[in-house]
Motif scaffolding. Structure first.
Motif, mmCIF file in Angstrom:
data_model
loop_
_atom_site.group_PDB
_atom_site.id
_atom_site.type_symbol
_atom_site.label_atom_id
_atom_site.label_comp_id
_atom_site.label_asym_id
_atom_site.label_seq_id
_atom_site.Cartn_x
_atom_site.Cartn_y
_atom_site.Cartn_z
ATOM 1 N N GLN A 229 0.988 -1.103 -0.213
ATOM 2 C CA GLN A 229 -0.026 0.128 0.176
ATOM 3 C C GLN A 229 0.737 1.473 -0.028
ATOM 4 O O GLN A 229 0.613 2.334 -0.684
ATOM 5 C CB GLN A 229 -1.073 -0.041 1.379
ATOM 6 C CG GLN A 229 -2.060 -0.949 1.150
ATOM 7 C CD GLN A 229 -2.845 -0.892 2.553
ATOM 8 O OE1 GLN A 229 -2.605 -1.077 3.485
ATOM 9 N NE2 GLN A 229 -4.124 -1.000 2.281
ATOM 10 N N ALA A 230 1.932 1.234 0.755
ATOM 11 C CA ALA A 230 2.887 2.387 0.896
ATOM 12 C C ALA A 230 3.494 2.704 -0.415
ATOM 13 O O ALA A 230 3.479 3.971 -0.911
ATOM 14 C CB ALA A 230 3.752 2.292 1.740
ATOM 15 N N LEU A 231 3.951 1.711 -1.075
ATOM 16 C CA LEU A 231 4.428 1.956 -2.501
ATOM 17 C C LEU A 231 3.488 2.478 -3.460
ATOM 18 O O LEU A 231 3.899 3.205 -4.466
ATOM 19 C CB LEU A 231 5.483 0.804 -2.863
ATOM 20 C CG LEU A 231 6.401 1.007 -3.819
ATOM 21 C CD1 LEU A 231 7.502 2.048 -3.271
ATOM 22 C CD2 LEU A 231 7.298 -0.377 -4.284
ATOM 23 N N GLN A 232 2.400 1.742 -3.504
ATOM 24 C CA GLN A 232 1.490 2.316 -4.238
ATOM 25 C C GLN A 232 0.939 3.664 -4.205
ATOM 26 O O GLN A 232 0.834 4.609 -5.151
ATOM 27 C CB GLN A 232 0.362 1.271 -4.436
ATOM 28 C CG GLN A 232 -0.775 1.589 -5.650
ATOM 29 C CD GLN A 232 -1.946 0.545 -5.489
ATOM 30 O OE1 GLN A 232 -2.102 -0.110 -4.385
ATOM 31 N NE2 GLN A 232 -3.004 0.699 -6.362
ATOM 32 N N ALA A 233 0.867 4.065 -2.980
ATOM 33 C CA ALA A 233 0.558 5.423 -2.869
ATOM 34 C C ALA A 233 1.563 6.363 -3.088
ATOM 35 O O ALA A 233 1.432 7.628 -3.635
ATOM 36 C CB ALA A 233 0.281 5.631 -1.304
ATOM 37 N N VAL A 234 2.935 6.017 -2.938
ATOM 38 C CA VAL A 234 3.942 6.786 -3.520
ATOM 39 C C VAL A 234 3.813 6.977 -5.126
ATOM 40 O O VAL A 234 3.627 8.058 -5.656
ATOM 41 C CB VAL A 234 5.518 6.377 -3.380
ATOM 42 C CG1 VAL A 234 6.399 7.078 -4.268
ATOM 43 C CG2 VAL A 234 5.593 6.248 -1.693
ATOM 44 N N ASP A 235 3.465 5.820 -5.752
ATOM 45 C CA ASP A 235 3.113 5.849 -6.993
ATOM 46 C C ASP A 235 2.090 6.935 -7.613
ATOM 47 O O ASP A 235 2.183 7.718 -8.418
ATOM 48 C CB ASP A 235 2.993 4.397 -7.681
ATOM 49 C CG ASP A 235 2.703 4.132 -9.235
ATOM 50 O OD1 ASP A 235 1.763 4.986 -9.557
ATOM 51 O OD2 ASP A 235 3.353 3.769 -9.717
#
Length: 430
Positions: A229-235
């Motif tokens: 979730q964290a990395l997708q939110a960065v994206d």
């Protein structure tokens, strides 16, 4: 529970449950039927007033159509104060309400969480709940949180952040508290409500999304369920924040940032935060600046500070932000993440150091305002030795420090704070 106990390395990690949520265009029109279904009869609406919009009145009108009565408390301030929580609790009692509807961003939701905890404990001061899981009575009034910003994610977390105004005026205190019983009953996220956000406020809230996501991704908790979730939110933030800021009626961008803020908050809810939040809490305690303004200044420096212990994670962040890292070493790719973040901050027109922030230069800037003597005296960010020292000391006492990936001490954090106050962002670029 003490922080050193909570964050001691252990194979046991806690996943915190999340509230039910309705997300998407038009969901704010469901507040009335959802409140009715939950048994709401007379609700206290907690909000900042959302001046210049008709959002609050629209929600009240359609709620009344479904048989729910409303009383409004609209005095919530940015960086909600302890008295906002207590005044809301008093309004709830005086008007014989049975439920809450908070409308706004993190300030409205956090003040409501605080009011609910106070009501469940015979009116005790919200400041008694600083820390982790201090509530003794989990039974508090139900709460629908209607989000109007893509920022804090307070509608889906157990966290709330309050400024304690009862301390020595020369040593104000802002704290993050975490309690399972603070979770809302229902979260409503409607990107159509985000249309009313001013340009700079949209950017400030969006930087908070990126801060949540990146700090959860590099947190020393290393909580596997939070990482995706964290990395997708960065994206999402890298792809859509510029458009949401400069083309505020772009529904695709507003909806993407809605999902970005929601999953970034879910990530940090169990995965932890770090020094950007700790320093921001300190700066807001002394200067009442908006959290998003702080993060825009702090985050590039905090990333650079943490690079030596989290190169691989920052290389992942660079790729999520759209950097082509082909042929780069892991270290070079990590450095590229910082460079890309600096570019984003500049594209959004954000301040580059804290002493750049002046009165009346940003929509949610409360520098030199507020009802207390300290805030009225704090008309400019000083940035001198004494200022750096007090911000550093407040930072080190913050509850987000233990999950920062790099060990934080006075000697390591003080230069970081000084650079946030007075340094040049170009210093971070190769």
């Amino acid at each position: 529970m003490q922080l050193d106990t909570l964050f001691r390395p252990s194979p046991v990690k806690e996943f915190t449950p999340l509230p039910r949520a309705l997300l998407g265009p038009g969901t704010h029109e469901l507040v009335g039927p959802e409140a009715k279904a939950l048994g709401f009869k007379r609700s206290l609406v907690v909000t900042s007033g959302l001046r210049g919009t008709d959002i609050v009145q629209r929600i009240i009108d359609q709620g009344k159509y479904h048989g729910v009565d409303f009383v409004v408390y609209d005095k919530v301030e940015s960086n909600p104060k302890d008295y906002n929580c207590m005044d809301a609790a008093e309004a709830f009692r005086e008007n014989k309400c049975d439920s809450f509807v908070s409308i706004g961003g993190g300030s409205s939701h956090d003040a409501t969480k605080g009011a609910r905890l106070s009501l469940a404990h015979d009116g005790r001061s919200i400041n008694e709940f600083e820390g982790y899981h201090k509530a003794e009575n989990p039974d508090n009034p139900p709460h629908i949180a209607v989000n109007t910003t893509a920022g804090t994610g307070s509608e889906t977390t157990s966290l709330f952040v309050i400024t304690d105004t009862t301390t020595d005026p020369d040593n104000p205190h802002k704290y993050a508290a975490f309690d399972r019983s603070a979770r809302v009953t229902l979260a409503i996220d409607d990107p159509v409500l985000f249309y009313e956000c001013p340009i700079d406020f949209t950017a400030q809230c969006g930087i908070d999304v990126l801060t949540h996501a990146s700090e959860a991704y590099v947190s020393r908790l290393d909580f596997t369920p939070a990482l995706g979730q964290a990395l997708q939110a960065v994206d999402i933030a890298a792809q859509y924040l510029r458009t949401a800021t400069w083309d505020g009626r772009n529904l695709a961008a507003r909806e993407a940032m809605m999902y970005g803020e929601y999953i970034a908050a879910q990530a940090f809810n169990s995965g932890g935060l770090g020094l950007a939040h700790s320093i921001s809490h300190a700066v807001s305690a002394y200067y009442d600046l908006h959290h998003g303004i702080n993060n825009a200044v702090l985050l590039p420096r905090v990333w650079a500070f943490n690079l030596p212990v989290a190169y691989r994670r920052f290389a992942d962040i660079a790729r999520a932000m759209g950097v082509d890292t082909t042929g780069m070493t892991t270290v070079r790719a990590a450095d590229a993440a910082v460079e890309e973040l600096v570019r984003l901050v500049r594209d959004l027109g954000m301040p580059e150091k804290l002493t750049d922030v002046k009165q009346d230069t940003y929509s949610k800037n409360r520098l030199g305002q507020g009802p207390t003597e300290f805030y009225q005296r704090s008309r400019e960010i000083v940035g001198d030795e004494a200022d750096v020292d007090r911000i550093t000391r407040h930072t080190l006492g913050d509850s987000c420090v233990p999950t920062n990936p790099k060990e934080a001490t006075y000697d390591t954090v003080r230069p970081l704070v000084e650079h946030c106050m007075n340094g040049d962002l170009d210093d971070l670029l190769l």
